[in-house]
Design a protein around this motif. Structure first.
Motif, PDB file in Angstrom:
ATOM      1  N   ARG A   1      42.109  40.980  39.648  1.00 58.00           N
ATOM      2  CA  ARG A   1      41.893  41.984  40.697  1.00 58.00           C
ATOM      3  C   ARG A   1      41.981  43.387  40.112  1.00 58.00           C
ATOM      4  O   ARG A   1      41.178  44.257  40.440  1.00 58.00           O
ATOM      5  CB  ARG A   1      42.936  41.826  41.812  1.00 58.00           C
ATOM      6  CG  ARG A   1      42.537  40.815  42.858  1.00 58.00           C
ATOM      7  CD  ARG A   1      43.375  41.004  44.120  1.00 58.00           C
ATOM      8  NE  ARG A   1      44.795  40.780  43.882  1.00 58.00           N
ATOM      9  CZ  ARG A   1      45.401  39.598  43.975  1.00 58.00           C
ATOM     10  NH1 ARG A   1      44.713  38.538  44.305  1.00 58.00           N
ATOM     11  NH2 ARG A   1      46.680  39.474  43.750  1.00 58.00           N
ATOM     12  N   GLY A   2      42.974  43.594  39.249  1.00 59.84           N
ATOM     13  CA  GLY A   2      43.153  44.902  38.620  1.00 59.84           C
ATOM     14  C   GLY A   2      41.925  45.308  37.830  1.00 59.84           C
ATOM     15  O   GLY A   2      41.440  46.428  37.961  1.00 59.84           O
ATOM     16  N   VAL A   3      41.403  44.380  37.032  1.00 53.93           N
ATOM     17  CA  VAL A   3      40.220  44.673  36.211  1.00 53.93           C
ATOM     18  C   VAL A   3      39.012  44.901  37.108  1.00 53.93           C
ATOM     19  O   VAL A   3      38.214  45.808  36.869  1.00 53.93           O
ATOM     20  CB  VAL A   3      39.964  43.521  35.212  1.00 53.93           C
ATOM     21  CG1 VAL A   3      38.656  43.752  34.483  1.00 53.93           C
ATOM     22  CG2 VAL A   3      41.098  43.425  34.218  1.00 53.93           C
ATOM     23  N   ASP A   4      38.903  44.118  38.170  1.00 55.40           N
ATOM     24  CA  ASP A   4      37.770  44.270  39.101  1.00 55.40           C
ATOM     25  C   ASP A   4      37.745  45.660  39.718  1.00 55.40           C
ATOM     26  O   ASP A   4      36.699  46.301  39.775  1.00 55.40           O
ATOM     27  CB  ASP A   4      37.862  43.223  40.219  1.00 55.40           C
ATOM     28  CG  ASP A   4      37.191  41.928  39.819  1.00 55.40           C
ATOM     29  OD1 ASP A   4      36.435  41.951  38.824  1.00 55.40           O
ATOM     30  OD2 ASP A   4      37.412  40.917  40.473  1.00 55.40           O
TER      31      ASP A   4
ATOM     32  N   ARG B   1      34.424  44.296  31.353  1.00 51.66           N
ATOM     33  CA  ARG B   1      33.751  43.020  31.643  1.00 51.66           C
ATOM     34  C   ARG B   1      34.253  41.943  30.691  1.00 51.66           C
ATOM     35  O   ARG B   1      34.443  40.795  31.076  1.00 51.66           O
ATOM     36  CB  ARG B   1      32.244  43.197  31.490  1.00 51.66           C
ATOM     37  CG  ARG B   1      31.667  44.036  32.602  1.00 51.66           C
ATOM     38  CD  ARG B   1      30.332  43.503  33.100  1.00 51.66           C
ATOM     39  NE  ARG B   1      29.919  44.250  34.285  1.00 51.66           N
ATOM     40  CZ  ARG B   1      29.133  45.327  34.229  1.00 51.66           C
ATOM     41  NH1 ARG B   1      28.672  45.753  33.082  1.00 51.66           N
ATOM     42  NH2 ARG B   1      28.808  45.962  35.321  1.00 51.66           N
ATOM     43  N   LYS B   2      34.466  42.353  29.408  1.00 50.57           N
ATOM     44  CA  LYS B   2      34.970  41.406  28.411  1.00 50.57           C
ATOM     45  C   LYS B   2      36.367  40.936  28.819  1.00 50.57           C
ATOM     46  O   LYS B   2      36.680  39.748  28.739  1.00 50.57           O
ATOM     47  CB  LYS B   2      35.022  42.101  27.040  1.00 50.57           C
ATOM     48  CG  LYS B   2      34.595  41.176  25.916  1.00 50.57           C
ATOM     49  CD  LYS B   2      34.553  41.927  24.611  1.00 50.57           C
ATOM     50  CE  LYS B   2      33.176  41.899  23.992  1.00 50.57           C
ATOM     51  NZ  LYS B   2      33.127  42.724  22.776  1.00 50.57           N
TER      52      LYS B   2
ATOM     53  N   GLU C   1      36.146  38.451  31.504  1.00 45.14           N
ATOM     54  CA  GLU C   1      35.742  37.131  30.997  1.00 45.14           C
ATOM     55  C   GLU C   1      36.914  36.423  30.337  1.00 45.14           C
ATOM     56  O   GLU C   1      37.094  35.216  30.495  1.00 45.14           O
ATOM     57  CB  GLU C   1      34.597  37.292  30.001  1.00 45.14           C
ATOM     58  CG  GLU C   1      33.235  37.296  30.677  1.00 45.14           C
ATOM     59  CD  GLU C   1      32.137  37.732  29.718  1.00 45.14           C
ATOM     60  OE1 GLU C   1      32.275  37.458  28.520  1.00 45.14           O
ATOM     61  OE2 GLU C   1      31.171  38.342  30.190  1.00 45.14           O
ATOM     62  N   ASN C   2      37.715  37.203  29.576  1.00 47.85           N
ATOM     63  CA  ASN C   2      38.892  36.623  28.921  1.00 47.85           C
ATOM     64  C   ASN C   2      39.853  36.045  29.944  1.00 47.85           C
ATOM     65  O   ASN C   2      40.397  34.958  29.751  1.00 47.85           O
ATOM     66  CB  ASN C   2      39.623  37.684  28.093  1.00 47.85           C
ATOM     67  CG  ASN C   2      38.932  37.933  26.779  1.00 47.85           C
ATOM     68  OD1 ASN C   2      38.103  37.138  26.357  1.00 47.85           O
ATOM     69  ND2 ASN C   2      39.259  39.025  26.136  1.00 47.85           N
ATOM     70  N   ILE C   3      40.057  36.781  31.028  1.00 46.57           N
ATOM     71  CA  ILE C   3      40.965  36.303  32.074  1.00 46.57           C
ATOM     72  C   ILE C   3      40.438  35.005  32.664  1.00 46.57           C
ATOM     73  O   ILE C   3      41.177  34.056  32.881  1.00 46.57           O
ATOM     74  CB  ILE C   3      41.131  37.379  33.171  1.00 46.57           C
ATOM     75  CG1 ILE C   3      41.947  38.558  32.622  1.00 46.57           C
ATOM     76  CG2 ILE C   3      41.846  36.804  34.383  1.00 46.57           C
ATOM     77  CD1 ILE C   3      41.976  39.761  33.525  1.00 46.57           C
ATOM     78  N   LYS C   4      39.138  34.955  32.892  1.00 44.11           N
ATOM     79  CA  LYS C   4      38.544  33.743  33.480  1.00 44.11           C
ATOM     80  C   LYS C   4      38.668  32.556  32.539  1.00 44.11           C
ATOM     81  O   LYS C   4      38.929  31.437  32.970  1.00 44.11           O
ATOM     82  CB  LYS C   4      37.091  34.013  33.837  1.00 44.11           C
ATOM     83  CG  LYS C   4      37.042  34.742  35.166  1.00 44.11           C
ATOM     84  CD  LYS C   4      35.684  34.793  35.784  1.00 44.11           C
ATOM     85  CE  LYS C   4      35.772  35.468  37.142  1.00 44.11           C
ATOM     86  NZ  LYS C   4      34.972  36.698  37.205  1.00 44.11           N
TER      87      LYS C   4
END
Ligand SMILES: [Zn+2]
Length: 139
Positions: free
Chosen positions: A87-90, A30-31, A34-37
């Motif tokens: 997408r990968g993290v999701d 999740r962190k 957030e970093n990507i966003k």
């Protein structure tokens, strides 16, 4: 008997540790998300902010100028890279969540038959006790 208890506590510990690991991993993911966003927001505020053709500001998450239709390839590439990472993290988050759900189902499947069995046992014992104590009185 003691041996069985020891093994059970070991299994329980391993189970709890696995759950903790997955929860920890989920927090990390999740962190990362957030970093990507926030990177995406940074991209919108720094780098290519204005359309090189007409000078109008690009809208967030868009590589096409909404005024003149000019497409910034550089901005498009950056955004696409961020989207792919997101997408990968999701999908990773979804996988971990499914794993956690499956793990949490295990004690449920064990506890329910155990509880039903215990209830049946208690009920049979109770009926037996009533028959033994009150049976002679009724008959
Ligand atoms: Zn433009």
């Amino acid at each position: 008997m003691n041996d069985d208890k020891f093994k059970l506590s070991e299994v329980l510990q391993a189970f709890i540790f696995t759950c903790k690991d997955i929860v920890y991993e989920l927090k990390n993911l999740r962190k990362t998300n957030e970093n990507i966003k926030s990177k995406e927001i940074n991209l919108a505020t720094s780098g290519i902010v204005n359309c090189p053709k007409c000078g109008a500001p690009f809208e967030d998450n868009l590589s096409k100028c909404s005024y003149c239709g000019y497409v910034s390839i550089e901005r498009d590439k950056m955004l696409e890279r961020l989207r792919a990472a997101e997408r990968g993290v999701d999908s990773q988050i979804k996988q971990e969540q499914n794993q956690l759900k499956k793990l949490l189902m295990i004690p449920l499947f064990i506890a329910i038959p155990l509880l039903v069995g215990l209830c049946c046992f208690v009920l049979i014992e109770l009926i037996g006790f009533i028959l033994l104590t009150c049976g002679p009185l009724i008959m």
